[in-house]
Design an enzyme around this catalytic site. Structure first.
Site, short mmCIF file in Angstrom:
data_model
loop_
_atom_site.label_atom_id
_atom_site.label_comp_id
_atom_site.label_asym_id
_atom_site.label_seq_id
_atom_site.Cartn_x
_atom_site.Cartn_y
_atom_site.Cartn_z
CE LYS A 235 47.99 48.57 36.79
NZ LYS A 235 49.35 48.48 35.89
CD GLU A 241 37.82 37.40 32.06
OE1 GLU A 241 37.81 38.53 32.12
OE2 GLU A 241 38.26 36.92 30.98
N GLY A 296 50.80 44.21 35.08
CA GLY A 296 50.00 43.26 35.72
C GLY A 296 50.70 41.87 35.75
NE ARG A 297 53.25 41.86 29.97
CZ ARG A 297 52.47 42.80 29.57
NH1 ARG A 297 51.25 42.85 29.97
NH2 ARG A 297 52.90 43.77 28.73
CD GLU A 383 48.88 40.41 29.21
OE1 GLU A 383 48.07 40.03 28.74
OE2 GLU A 383 49.22 40.77 30.13
CE LYS A 539 40.57 42.32 28.71
NZ LYS A 539 41.38 43.57 29.42
O1 F6P Z 1 43.53 41.01 29.78
C1 F6P Z 1 44.92 41.08 30.03
C2 F6P Z 1 45.13 41.77 31.52
O2 F6P Z 1 44.98 43.22 31.27
C3 F6P Z 1 46.59 41.39 32.00
O3 F6P Z 1 47.53 42.21 31.62
C4 F6P Z 1 46.14 41.52 33.52
O4 F6P Z 1 47.16 41.16 34.48
C5 F6P Z 1 44.83 40.93 33.58
O5 F6P Z 1 44.19 41.25 32.32
C6 F6P Z 1 43.95 41.25 34.73
O6 F6P Z 1 43.82 42.70 35.07
P1 F6P Z 1 43.28 43.30 36.22
O7 F6P Z 1 44.37 42.90 37.47
O8 F6P Z 1 43.20 44.83 36.04
O9 F6P Z 1 42.09 42.42 36.79
#
Ligand code: F6P
Length: 575
Positions: A235, A241, A296-297, A383, A539
């Site tokens: 997102k 990562e 995200g979730r 979460e 983080k």
């Molecule tokens: O660290 C948690 C989080 O922010 C989740 O809520 C999210 O789904 C995930 O990391 C990945 O985020 P992104 O889609 O921005 O890479």
């Protein structure tokens, strides 16, 4: 196929929102005695064994809720009709109806981030109208869905070719958390569905989530870059990562295919950050967008899940999943409280966690295809509801956010069920299907393999509820010295959900049910289920360690900002 099809295809407007009573703030609910009144039910419920509660057939019948072809049986919960009526009253006072209406009407209920929570719009039919700031978002949603259908059709048919002119048969999805777990859950759940499996013939879908380089090895093992499409799902397009894994796989593609120009044909992205995907070198025509109102979730219904799943199974099957989710939205919006599955499950989970003091909930699907369901629900629920303060910043005066865990049955029975039967009390959700994706009947066996599985689905809730007494063991001739060891106290609460079959439609219904269950719990606790500040501190500290390691690998670095035990461990690591 929707079983709630009699509901009109209409969404609540802000006018409807006004029809519901304003939520009573939690502190006021507490002061008015609503929670203490419910807490007053606890001693009675703790001292009444499920064996007695379940003797009341009228009570049991009232807790057998059928909605279309989905059944919820919650008579094995430690509640009676009085408790339930107080819980429904709590839902009313907490303003669940109004909060729900606000969510569906696109109000910015995620107040700490100033965002709407509109994931139901992602699964709304083309004809629906859902306004955000006066603009109907459904046409935008369908524009991206149509683009994903077009792109996945081209890749699947071989019309879209890779850098060396070969069709792309394999896909690697790079993403983590909400940009991974839901997609993997649905991918796994459909892998053995006959219709989906036929549609996926000759194709592979892999996931790369962990920043651990071992995961890169596993994801790329045996893949040919010439036939591999990489889907970067993020997102924000900043997640550490995902960004490192994306660079690693891009380097692999370029090395294998011999030119940086391969990226245009082999890398696509799903993101809300179009500037960042462009900076990464991805052609803007190959970026499938979504919006800040998709958490995200809750994002598997957006490009996050739809693209990869359409590449694997075809858009038609993914659309059945969306329709299933929409059918559950309709049910959640329209079904009366006593028949409203997400509401009832959310209330029971709050009752068990905040009143009865059970900190965990076991989610136990009797279906191997749901092997990645619980990890997804863990993120969805923990979460969302792993919070300690109410919307106004004051501490929630009751325990919130249960520990969700589980494994498919019957595997779990040979593992942690021991603790559930004779150790701790862990309220459980049993999830089963009337028919198997892959039925097997062996000549000479008393029952089919699916009936064998489901025998356990029906037996375990009763074993947990009823237990086995010393008297019963004595009557069975168990020697005295083993009686204590073989006694099962019982009185362990559970609920059972029975669905027709594990296919795309019912997966959609099931997941949307759990999403709404999570929202209901958050509304009862008056917490914001839609932010996730709790993931930030780790983080930030990791960034400091990363900077230190980078310097230390080059020669010397200043470790004075770390705690002494951390310095010691870092020194050992670098040795
Ligand atoms: O660290 C948690 C989080 O922010 C989740 O809520 C999210 O789904 C995930 O990391 C990945 O985020 P992104 O889609 O921005 O890479």
């Amino acid at each position: 196929m929707t079983f709630f099809g009699w509901f009109p295809q209409r969404w609540k407007s802000s006018v409807d929102v006004c029809l519901f009573p304003e939520p009573v703030p939690l502190a006021q609910q507490m002061a008015s005695g609503l929670w203490s009144d419910l807490k007053g039910q606890v001693p009675k419920m703790k001292s009444t064994h499920l064996r007695s509660l379940m003797q009341d057939q009228a009570r049991n019948d009232s807790m057998f809720v059928q909605s279309g072809q989905m059944v919820l049986d919650y008579c094995r919960q430690k509640v009676d009709s009085e408790t339930m009526s107080k819980l429904f009253d709590l839902a009313e006072k907490a303003g669940v109806e109004q909060r729900k209406a606000k969510m569906f009407a696109g109000e910015r209920i995620n107040q700490t981030e100033g965002r709407a929570v509109l994931h139901p719009a992602l699964r709304a039919p083309r004809s629906a109208s859902i306004a955000l700031d006066g603009q109907n978002v459904v046409p935008e949603v369908w524009k991206v869905l149509d683009a994903m259908k077009g792109f996945s059709d081209k890749v699947r048919s071989g019309e879209w070719k890779g850098f060396t002119g070969k069709a792309l048969t394999d896909v690697v999805c790079i993403g983590i958390g909400g940009s991974y777990l839901g997609v993997e859950f649905v991918y796994e759940a459909l892998k053995t569905d006959p219709e989906a499996a036929a549609a996926a013939q000759g194709r592979k879908l892999r996931f790369l989530a962990n920043v651990d380089p071992i995961d890169v090895q596993r994801a790329l093992e045996g893949l040919n870059a010439e036939t591999t499409l990489v889907v970067i799902i993020s997102k924000t397009f900043t997640t550490a990562e995902t960004m490192l894994n994306a660079k690693t796989v891009k380097a692999w593609l370029v090395k294998e295919l011999g030119s940086a120009d391969c990226v245009a044909k082999h890398v696509v992205a799903c993101s809300t950050a179009l500037d960042k995907t462009q900076a990464f070198g991805i052609d803007s025509n190959n970026v499938f967008g979504f919006w800040d109102w998709v958490g995200g979730r809750f994002s598997v219904w957006s490009a996050v899940g739809v693209l990869a799943l359409s590449l694997q199974y075809g858009f038609g099957i993914v659309n059945q999943f969306l329709e299933g989710g929409h059918a559950m939205d309709q049910h959640f919006q329209k079904a009366p409280a006593k028949e409203n599955l997400p509401l009832i499950i959310g209330l029971l989970d709050v009752w068990n966690c905040s009143m009865m003091g059970h900190e965990g909930v076991a989610i136990l699907p009797y279906c191997q295809a749901l092997v990645r369901f619980v990890p997804h629900i863990q993120q969805l629920d923990m979460e969302s509801n792993g919070k300690r303060v109410q919307m106004d910043g004051s501490e929630v005066p009751v325990g919130t956010g249960a520990i969700n865990f589980g494994e498919p049955g019957t595997n779990g029975q040979h593992s942690f069920y021991q603790l559930m039967h004779q150790g701790r009390v862990i309220p459980s959700h049993f999830i089963g299907f009337a028919a198997s994706q892959n039925p097997v009947e062996l000549p000479g066996e008393a029952v089919s393999n699916h009936d064998e599985l489901m025998s356990n689905f029906f037996a375990q809730p009763d074993a947990l509820a009823l237990g086995k007494t010393a008297e019963e063991l004595k009557a069975d001739g168990i020697p005295e010295k083993l009686i204590a060891h073989k006694t099962f106290p019982g009185d362990r609460p559970s609920l059972s959900l029975l669905l027709p079959v594990c296919n795309a439609h019912w997966l959609g219904q099931l997941l949307a049910l759990y999403e709404h269950r999570t929202a209901v719990q958050g509304w009862l606790w008056d917490i914001n289920s839609f932010d996730q500040w709790g993931v930030e501190l780790g983080k930030v500290l990791a960034k400091e360690v990363r900077g230190y390691l980078s310097q230390a690998r080059k020669g010397s670095a200043d470790d004075s900002k770390f705690l002494t035990p951390t310095k010691k461990l870092l020194a050992k690591y670098l040795e």
